[in-house]
Design an enzyme around this catalytic site. Structure first.
Site, PDB file in Angstrom:
ATOM      1  N   ASP A  16       0.834  -1.204   0.000  1.00 55.67           N
ATOM      2  CA  ASP A  16       0.000   0.000   0.000  1.00 55.67           C
ATOM      3  C   ASP A  16       0.869   1.254   0.000  1.00 55.67           C
ATOM      4  OD1 ASP A  16       0.910  -0.774   2.569  1.00 55.67           O
ATOM      5  OD2 ASP A  16      -0.443   0.684   3.486  1.00 55.67           O
ATOM      6  N   GLU A  17       0.288   2.309  -0.476  1.00 55.87           N
ATOM      7  CA  GLU A  17       0.866   3.662  -0.358  1.00 55.87           C
ATOM      8  C   GLU A  17       2.351   3.716  -0.722  1.00 55.87           C
ATOM      9  OE1 GLU A  17      -1.980   5.665   2.991  1.00 55.87           O
ATOM     10  OE2 GLU A  17      -0.549   4.195   3.704  1.00 55.87           O
ATOM     11  N   ALA A  18       2.722   3.010  -1.782  1.00 54.73           N
ATOM     12  CA  ALA A  18       4.122   3.038  -2.233  1.00 54.73           C
ATOM     13  C   ALA A  18       4.323   4.253  -3.126  1.00 54.73           C
ATOM     14  CB  ALA A  18       4.459   1.734  -2.949  1.00 54.73           C
TER      15      ALA A  18
END
Ligand code: ACM
Length: 563
Positions: free
Chosen positions: A331-333
């Site tokens: 997530d949220e890379a």
């Protein structure tokens, strides 16, 4: 000695006794309930009969541990479990029966049947998990005072009739973020016990993030000695040794929960990057991080050492993990270019498979190529863009299983309303009704129901520091997610649910748990729960009082998070 009734078979009302709780006043709602007949009564002569099965004995010992302190009865767990059902010839005993070919709801990996009547109470299941879930149902059918740790008056009545029960989904998870704030083995065990009450069967542990690395990896020791040395707000952090972690896994297994470990990558990796300079593309270690921003860190996708690192971490973690799944985050890379993200997931997923585990990732995994058999955990909102939803749906149509954790429904760290002193609100306010009133099968357009493997309630801990905080955010919402995961869709009914939920409060009080007294729930008069007084008195870490540490801490969180 308890002052409860001692005459086997006496009916409620014989001595002006209150009637037992109705057989359907259980969370999660059972699949089928047939009330009828006289109630069952636990007396000082009751035995818990378990036959010769070790698993039934374990369930019996667990039940005895719940019942003995409050009933004051001896409740021997004995081997003689044969013959008869609870309704005919149980001899006043509780029987736990594991049978090979049960009929009715006792089938399947987790189903059970409960028969209650004047002459005995029998729980029948095909598998140990089913017996355990049946025991949880029995607990909820007894008066809440059964949860207390000192002798109570009773009587200990269970309404007569039959429950046949089995879950809707095989995945009924809860996630605990032990990275933003560290939680001790004892605190995790306490949460496990609360999850088990509601038949949750997966404990997803978010073991690494920017603010702390929490699991020992022998081949990369600075991950914990340095990367685990702090947490949000600058506290001392902490980490699990391998022995600690095995203890959590064993404890969870004893409550029929499978631990799903998560190492979040390639983003959310500042603690690792701070611990080992060589993991950074520029070879320079950043400082440790104690704030709450997201999306600023990334493993270096172009460096081979990154995959040596992932291989070592996954190998050691897989060796500690009896369960099937290993969660790789994703997530949220935001600091990983998209092509790099795809490359990274292509390299990392086979590593998980090499060590015998199945990949699960946050739903951004569907933006890469999910491995065959992988699961994606959807955490979007109603407002998530249609393209992102369609990408998840397309992956589901192509065989990727989904776990539903929509942040604006299932995230337990979202504030209930604007006045909630803990938690975050980036996904909006999630009141009790909103967290309960949705259907996992129908939540995402274009997803075949067969792709939905279940639900999970994440609890992120940027603002949460102790068990009281966890409980205040999880209760009363967690039981609703548990019910969505267990109960047939046909039982879904907010009005019925909220009165069953209200009936849980005395149980939470008896267990010494905190919870939020939501105005949406018709709580019984009196009792505890999370008013501001309890906040301070209960959460101050001993002593409490109006000037407790907790308010200081919450004020700190407010200013720190700018919320
Ligand atoms: C997430 O909430 N970033 C999975």
């Amino acid at each position: 000695m308890a002052a409860g009734a001692t005459t086997m078979g006496a009916a409620p009302g014989d001595r002006g006794e209150a009637a037992p709780a109705p057989l359907d006043r259980v969370i999660p709602a059972p699949a089928s309930v047939e009330p009828g007949g006289s109630p069952y009564r636990i007396t000082e002569r009751t035995r818990i009969r378990v036959g010769d099965s070790r698993a039934a004995r374990e369930a019996g010992d667990y039940l005895a541990d719940v019942l003995r302190p409050s009933t004051g009865y001896r409740l021997p767990v004995t081997g003689d479990g044969g013959g008869g059902t609870g309704k005919d010839g149980g001899g006043g005993d509780i029987r736990l029966r594991l049978v090979k070919s049960p009929h009715g709801g006792a089938g399947g990996a987790e189903g059970y049947r409960l028969d209650s009547g004047r002459s005995g109470l029998t729980i029948t299941a095909a598998r140990p998990a089913g017996l355990f879930h049946g025991v949880q149902t029995l607990r909820q059918l007894l008066p809440a005072a059964v949860e207390k740790d000192s002798v109570q008056p009773g009587p200990w009545l269970v309404a007569g009739g039959t429950i046949e029960d089995a879950p809707r989904y095989g995945w009924r998870g809860a996630m605990l973020d032990v990275s933003r704030h560290f939680f001790t083995v004892g605190q995790v065990e306490r949460y496990i016990d609360q999850l088990a009450l509601y038949k949750i069967n997966k404990l997803h542990l978010h073991l690494s993030d920017d603010q702390g690395w929490r699991i020992a990896v022998d081949s990369w020791p600075r991950l914990t000695t340095y990367g685990g040395s702090t947490e949000v707000g600058g506290g001392p952090g902490g980490f699990y040794t391998k022995a600690d972690y095995r203890r959590i896994v064993r404890y969870a297994a004893s409550r029929h929960l499978e631990v799903v470990p998560e190492i979040d990558m390639p983003g959310h990796t500042n603690a690792a990057l701070a611990s080992y300079a060589e993991l950074n593309c520029d070879g320079v270690a950043p400082p440790l991080y104690t704030g709450t921003a997201v999306g600023f860190s990334s493993l270096c996708v172009g460096k081979e050492i990154t995959y040596d690192f992932v291989d070592d971490v996954v190998r050691e973690l897989a060796a500690l993990t009896p369960g099937r799944y290993l969660h790789i985050g994703g997530d949220e890379a935001h600091s990983t270019p998209h092509d790099d993200f795809v490359t990274f997931m292509k390299r990392v997923q086979p590593i998980v498979a090499r060590y015998g585990k199945t990949v699960i990732g946050w739903h951004q995994l569907t933006g890469a190529d999910p491995a065959k058999g992988a699961l994606a955990q959807y955490w979007g909102l109603d407002g998530t863009g249609p393209a992102e939803k369609e990408r998840v749906a397309e992956a589901a149509r192509n065989g990727t299983g989904l776990i539903l954790s929509p942040a604006d429904r299932a995230y337990l760290d979202m504030k209930y309303d604007a006045n909630t002193p803990l938690g975050l609100s980036w996904a909006g306010h999630v009141d009790v009704r909103r967290s309960y009133d949705w259907d996992p099968d129908a939540h995402l357009p274009g997803v075949p129901a067969s792709a939905v493997r279940g639900v999970e309630a994440p609890l992120w801990t940027e603002t949460l520091e102790n068990s009281g905080h966890l409980e205040y955010m999880a209760f009363p919402r967690l039981p609703g997610i548990a019910e969505l995961g267990w109960s047939p869709a046909a039982t879904h009914d907010w009005d019925g649910y909220r009165s069953r939920l209200a009936a849980q409060a005395p149980r939470w009080d008896a267990l010494g748990m905190d919870y939020y007294r939501s105005p949406q729930v018709p709580w019984p008069a009196g009792g505890g729960g999370g008013g501001p007084d309890v906040f301070c008195a209960g959460w101050g870490g001993g002593g409490g009082g109006a000037t407790c540490r907790v308010w200081t801490s919450i004020n700190f969180c407010y200013s720190h998070l700018n919320i």
